[in-house]
Design an enzyme around this catalytic site. Sequence first.
Site, PDB file in Angstrom:
ATOM      1  N   ARG A 143      -0.940  14.523   5.093  1.00  0.00           N
ATOM      2  CA  ARG A 143      -1.999  13.745   5.730  1.00  0.00           C
ATOM      3  C   ARG A 143      -1.734  13.481   7.200  1.00  0.00           C
ATOM      4  NH1 ARG A 143      -2.991   8.169   3.446  1.00  0.00           N
ATOM      5  NH2 ARG A 143      -4.477   8.356   5.134  1.00  0.00           N
ATOM      6  N   THR A 178     -17.255  11.030   2.542  1.00  0.00           N
ATOM      7  CA  THR A 178     -16.036  11.725   2.141  1.00  0.00           C
ATOM      8  C   THR A 178     -16.363  13.215   2.235  1.00  0.00           C
ATOM      9  OG1 THR A 178     -15.297   9.980   0.638  1.00  0.00           O
ATOM     10  CG2 THR A 178     -14.527  12.222   0.172  1.00  0.00           C
ATOM     11  N   HIS A 219       0.826  -1.212   0.000  1.00  0.00           N
ATOM     12  CA  HIS A 219       0.000   0.000   0.000  1.00  0.00           C
ATOM     13  C   HIS A 219       0.859   1.260   0.000  1.00  0.00           C
ATOM     14  CE1 HIS A 219      -2.884   2.687   2.494  1.00  0.00           C
ATOM     15  NE2 HIS A 219      -1.699   3.132   2.814  1.00  0.00           N
TER      16      HIS A 219
END
Lengths: 299, 299, 299, 299, 299
Positions: free
Chosen positions: C229, C277, C216
Site C-alpha cells: 500500500r 472504491t 488500527h
Amino acid sequence: MISTLVPRRHRLQLGFVAAMSLALAGTALAQQGGGMPASGPMPPASMSATPTAPIDRAKILTDLGVFGDFSVYKLRPEYAMLPAADRKAAAAEVLAVIEKHKDKVIVDAYLTRGFDAKSDYFLRVHAYDLAAAQTFLTDFRATKFGSYSDVTENLVGITKALNYITKQKSETLNAGLFAASYSDPAPRYAIMIPVKKNAEWWNLTPEQRLKEIEVHTAPTLQYLVNVKRKLYHATGLSDTDFITYFETNDLGAFNNLLIALAQVPENKYHVRWGNPTVLGTIQSVDSVVKALSGADRSM
Amino acid sequence: MISTLVPRRHRLQLGFVAAMSLALAGTALAQQGGGMPASGPMPPASMSATPTAPIDRAKILTDLGVFGDFSVYKLRPEYAMLPAADRKAAAAEVLAVIEKHKDKVIVDAYLTRGFDAKSDYFLRVHAYDLAAAQTFLTDFRATKFGSYSDVTENLVGITKALNYITKQKSETLNAGLFAASYSDPAPRYAIMIPVKKNAEWWNLTPEQRLKEIEVHTAPTLQYLVNVKRKLYHATGLSDTDFITYFETNDLGAFNNLLIALAQVPENKYHVRWGNPTVLGTIQSVDSVVKALSGADRSM
Amino acid sequence: MISTLVPRRHRLQLGFVAAMSLALAGTALAQQGGGMPASGPMPPASMSATPTAPIDRAKILTDLGVFGDFSVYKLRPEYAMLPAADRKAAAAEVLAVIEKHKDKVIVDAYLTRGFDAKSDYFLRVHAYDLAAAQTFLTDFRATKFGSYSDVTENLVGITKALNYITKQKSETLNAGLFAASYSDPAPRYAIMIPVKKNAEWWNLTPEQRLKEIEVHTAPTLQYLVNVKRKLYHATGLSDTDFITYFETNDLGAFNNLLIALAQVPENKYHVRWGNPTVLGTIQSVDSVVKALSGADRSM
Amino acid sequence: MISTLVPRRHRLQLGFVAAMSLALAGTALAQQGGGMPASGPMPPASMSATPTAPIDRAKILTDLGVFGDFSVYKLRPEYAMLPAADRKAAAAEVLAVIEKHKDKVIVDAYLTRGFDAKSDYFLRVHAYDLAAAQTFLTDFRATKFGSYSDVTENLVGITKALNYITKQKSETLNAGLFAASYSDPAPRYAIMIPVKKNAEWWNLTPEQRLKEIEVHTAPTLQYLVNVKRKLYHATGLSDTDFITYFETNDLGAFNNLLIALAQVPENKYHVRWGNPTVLGTIQSVDSVVKALSGADRSM
Amino acid sequence: MISTLVPRRHRLQLGFVAAMSLALAGTALAQQGGGMPASGPMPPASMSATPTAPIDRAKILTDLGVFGDFSVYKLRPEYAMLPAADRKAAAAEVLAVIEKHKDKVIVDAYLTRGFDAKSDYFLRVHAYDLAAAQTFLTDFRATKFGSYSDVTENLVGITKALNYITKQKSETLNAGLFAASYSDPAPRYAIMIPVKKNAEWWNLTPEQRLKEIEVHTAPTLQYLVNVKRKLYHATGLSDTDFITYFETNDLGAFNNLLIALAQVPENKYHVRWGNPTVLGTIQSVDSVVKALSGADRSM
C-alpha cells in the site's frame, strides 16, 4: 373472501376513496378484512385469479395482493423534433398497446409537466401478476412515445390488509374511517409520495406503532371528504417502504392534510417522505400523450 | 475440503436455496464448513482450480472463494433506433461471447425494465478468478448490445464461510436453517440488495454481533420455503459490505421477509440497505436481449 | 536526506510494499525519516529536483513531497463507433504522449471496466511538480483516446513522512512494519480508496490519535505479506483527506484486511471511506487502451 | 474612508496577501476598517462608484462591497472536434469580450484540467455591480469557447469588513496578521473552497464565535508567508456562507494550513467545506483557452 | 372577503412589499386577514373566481389561495447553434404564448445565467387554478425557446393567511411589520429559496412555534425598507415546505438579512434552506429570452 365480509359500498370506498393519513404508517385501505392477520402469510400473487377477460377496474382497485407499478417519465427533447405525423400517431399507438394488455393490467396516466422538474408524466399500472406489468411496460417503451421517454423513477408496491386501525385494535378510529366519504367534485389532481421509515420505527413494538398510528389518524379524518388515497407496501421491492397515492380536487385541503401529518410524532421516524413528490393532473392516456406531443412545429 | 465435510444434498441447498435473512449480517450460506475459522486466512482466489472444461454451475454456486460480479445496465435510447437486423442479431452475438468464456465464467441475466428507473437488465457473473469476469464483461461490452448499454451499478463480492450461525456457535438456529428448503414453484423473480454496516456494528464484539444475528435469524426461518438467497462479501472491493441476492416466486412473502428483517435491532446498524434495490425477472440471456430489442420498428 | 538515514532495502520496502493499514489514519510509508517533524514545514514541491532525464521510478515512489494525481475515466460510447483504424492507433498515440513527458511524470494504468459503474480505467501520475502532471494530463486528453474519455473522479495528494507509528512514538509497531514484506506473486489488482475524517478526529490530541492509530495498526501487520500500500495526503487539494492505494494478488486477503480496518474505533471518525472504491487490474497503458478499443467492429 | 485609516502598504497586503485562516469563520481581509461595525448597514453595491475607465485592479481587490463571481466550467467534448481554425480563434474572441467589459469587471482565469473531475477551468470575476458580472458572463457564454463550456458550479459572494479579529476585539492576533506578508515566489496555484456553517454556529453568541475564531487564527499566522487568501460572504446569494480563495506556490504548506484549520473546534460547525474544492493553476485567460483548445487534430 | 377587512393600502403592501423574515417559518404576508383561522379550511382553489379578462396583477399578488409555480430552466447548448433567425423570433413566440394565457396566469421572468450553475433563467407563474399554470407551461415548452430549455427545478406553492405574527397573537411585532415599507430604488434582483422544516419543528406546540417565529421576526424588521418578500406554502405539493421569494436592489442588505435569519434558533429546524438558492436579475420575458439568444453567430 373479502367480498363476503364487507358490503360492496364499503369496498369501493376503501379501494379508492378515503383520505386517510394512516396509510403512511403501514396500514392499508381494506381494513374490513380484519380477520386476516396483517403479519401472517399472504397467498402468493401468482395464485391470484388470472382473468382472461379485461381486468375489472373496480375490483382490482379494492383487491389485496395486487401490484401497483408507478413509473415516472421525462420526454427527451428530441421527441419534439420528430415529424408531426409521428407525434400525431403516438397516442393511438400507445392506446393499442394498452388494449392489447387489457386482460392483464389497468393503466392510469397523469400529466406532471410544469409541476415537477424530473418528469413530464407518470403511469400507474395495476396487475395481479407483476410480470404482466413488466411485459406491458416493455411494450409501452417500444412505442414511439415510450422510446423517447426516459424513466426517472419507478416504484413497485403491493396492496395488503390494514395493519393498525382495524375494528379489533382501534374500534373508534376504525369507525371514523367509514363515517365519511369523498364528496367533493371529481378529483383533478393526483400526488404520489414514497415513504420510508427508519430502523427505530420498525423496532418499536406493535403496540407502540399502533399508538403512533392512532395519533396520526385522528387529525386526518376531516379530510376524508376531499382527499382520496391508496397505499402500496414496497419494502424490499423498491427503495421505499410505502407508496402513498392521493387524489383531490382541493390542493389547499391536501396541503393542510400533509401539514397535519407532519405534526405528529410518527413523522420523526421518516427517512424518506417524497423525493420525489410527484404532482400531476389526472388525465386519460390519450390526453397525456397529446398534451406532450405539442403543436405541429416541424411542418 | 468442504465437500468432505458436508453431504452433497446440503451443499446444493446452501449454494442457492435458503431464505435465510442471516446473510444480511455477514454470515454465508455454506456454514457447514464450520472447521474453517471465519476470520482466518483464505486461499487466494487465484490458487483455486482453473478449470479447462465449462464451469460446473452447481459447484461454483456452492464453492467458497468464488467471485460474484453484479453489473446493472440501462440501454441507451439509440439502441431502439438501430436497424432491426442489428437488433435481431444482438442476442446471438451475446450468446457467442458467453460460449467463448464458458470455461471461466457462468452468467445469469435478469430483466428489470418496468421495475427500476436506473436499469433495464442486470448480469450476475461467477468466476473463480475475478480477472476472468473482467475479460468476459469487456468482451460483452464490445458486442452491439453491450456497446449500447450503460453500466449504472457494478458490485463485486466474494463467497465466504458462515461467520455466525454455525453449528458450533448457534446450534439450534443452525439446525433450523437446514430443517426446511425451498418448496415453492420455480422462482420467477430475483432481487439484488447491497448492504453496508456502520462503524458501530463493526466495533461490536464478535459475541455481540452473534447475538444480533441470532435475533435476526429467528423470524426468517419460516421463509426458507419460499425465498432462496445467497450472500457475497464486498468490503473493500466495492462501496458496500455485502451483496444480498434473493430468488422467489412469491413477492408478498418476500416483502414480509424484508419487513421482518427491518424489525430487528441489527437494522439500526445499516448505512446502506438497497440504493439500489434491483428487482428483476429471471430470464435466459437470450430472452432478456430479445425483450429489450423490441419490435421491428425501423423497417 | 532520507536516503542517508535509511538503508536502501527499507526505502524500497516503504515506497511500495507494506500492507499497512495505518496509512488510513494519516501516517505515511517513509516513516524512517523520523527526524522530520510531521507537522513542520516541508520544502515546497517546486524546490524538489527537476530531473532532465527520465524520472527514476523507484526513487519517486519512495520520495517525500511527491504529488500523486489519480484520474478516473469512463469512455464515451461514441469511441466504440470510431473507425477501427483510429482505435488501433490510439494506444501508440497515448504512449507517445507518455514518452514526451517521461522526464517529468511517471504514469501507471489500471483497467476497471466490469468492476465499477463509473469508470473504465484510471491513471496514477507521479510528479515532483504538480503543474507537470497537469501538462501531461492535458496532453493526454488531447489524444484520440483521451478526447473520448470523461473524467469521473480526480484526486490529488502528496506524499509525506509518517505521522504516528514512528520509531520514536511507537517503537514496537514500527518494528513490526519492517519485520515482514510482500511475498505473494506479483499483484494483479489495485484498489484506490479515498478517506476523509470528521472534525472530531482532527480535534483529538496527537496522543489520542496516536493511540487510535496503534489500535488500527496492530491487526494489519499480518497482511504485510500479501497487500502492498501507499498513502497520499490530500486535505485542501481535493475533497478528501487521504488517498489510499493498495496492490494485491489476493482479493480475499484484501477483503479481510479492510474488514479488520472497519473493526477498530478509528473507523467511527470516517466521513468518507470509498465513494468511490475503485478496483482495477494492473496493466500497462498499452494494454488498457487496447482492451477498451475492442474488436474491429466497424469494418 | 478605508484609505484614510490604513497605510497603503497595509491595504494591499490585506487585499490579497494574507494566509489567514480566520476568513473561514466570517472575517474579512480589510479589518483595518475597524470603525465600520461588521453587522451594521453597508452602502448598496449599486451606490458604489461606477467607473468609466478600466477597473483599477489593485483597488477593486481591496475594496469592500465588491462582488466576486466564481464560475467553474467543463468543456464539452465536442469542442475538441471543432475545426482547428475555430479553436485557434477562440482565445482572441474571449479576450475581446473581456476588453469590452474592462470598465465594469476584472477577470481572472485558472486551469483545473487534470486536478478536478468536474471542471477544466474556472473564472473569478470582480465587479462593483453584480449585474455587470452577469452581462459579462452572458457575453462570454456567447463566444465559441463559452458556448462549448458547461457551468458546473457558480458561486457569488461579496467582500465585507472583518468581523472578529479586529484591533478592537483581538488586538494581539490582529497585529499578528500584519506582522508578516507573503514572501514566497509568485503563486502558481489557486484553490477555491466554499464554506457553510451550521445553525449551531450561527446561534453562538458573538463572544463565543470570537473565541472560536481566535483559536482558529493562532496556528495560521505562520502561513502568512506562503499562502495568500481572500474571503467572500455568500449567505443568501448562493448555497454557501463563504467562498474562500487561496493562492500559493507551495502546496505542501497549503496542505498543512488546511490540516491546521481542521484541527480547531470551529471545524465542528462546518456543514460544507469544499464540495467542490477546486484547485487550478493561475494562468492568463489566453493561456487557459489555448491549453484547452489543444493540438490541431482535425487538419 | 379579505378585501372587506383590510384597507387597500395595506393589501398592496402585504402582497409584495415587506422584507419579513417571518415567512420562513410558515407565516404569510396577508396577516391582516386575522379573522381567518390559519389551520382552518380554505376554499378550494378551483372555487376562486375564474376571470375572463386579463388577470389583475396587483390583486393576484395579494390574494390568498393563489398558486405560485416556480420553474427553473437551463438552455441546452444546441440552442446557441440554431440559425439566428430562429433565435431572433424566439422572444416573440414566447410573448404570444403569454398573451394567449393572460386571462389565466401572470408570468414573471428572471435571468440567472452567471449566478447559478444549474439554471439560465426562471419563471414565476401565478394562477388561481393550478391546472391553468400547467397548460401555460406546456404551451411554453412547445415554443422554440421552451423546447431547448431543460427544467432543473420546479416547485409549486400556494398563498395562505399568516400563521403566527397576527394582530391577535403578537400585536407589537404585527404592528412593526406595517410600520415601514420598501423605500429603496426599484429592485433589480430576485432570490428564490426553498425551505423545509424537520419533524421536530412540526411537532412543537403552536405556542412554541409562535415564540420561535417572534424571535425570528424581530431582527428582520429593519430590512422592510430594502428587501421585499413573499411566501408560498408547498408541503405535499413539492419536496419543500415553503418557497420564499425576495426582491431587492441591495444585495449587501439581503446578505445581512439572511445572516440574521441564520442566527435565530428556528434555523436549527431547517433540513432544506436553499438547494437551490436561485439568484436572478428581474427582467421582462422579452429581455430574458433575448439575453440568452445571444449574438448572431451563425450568419
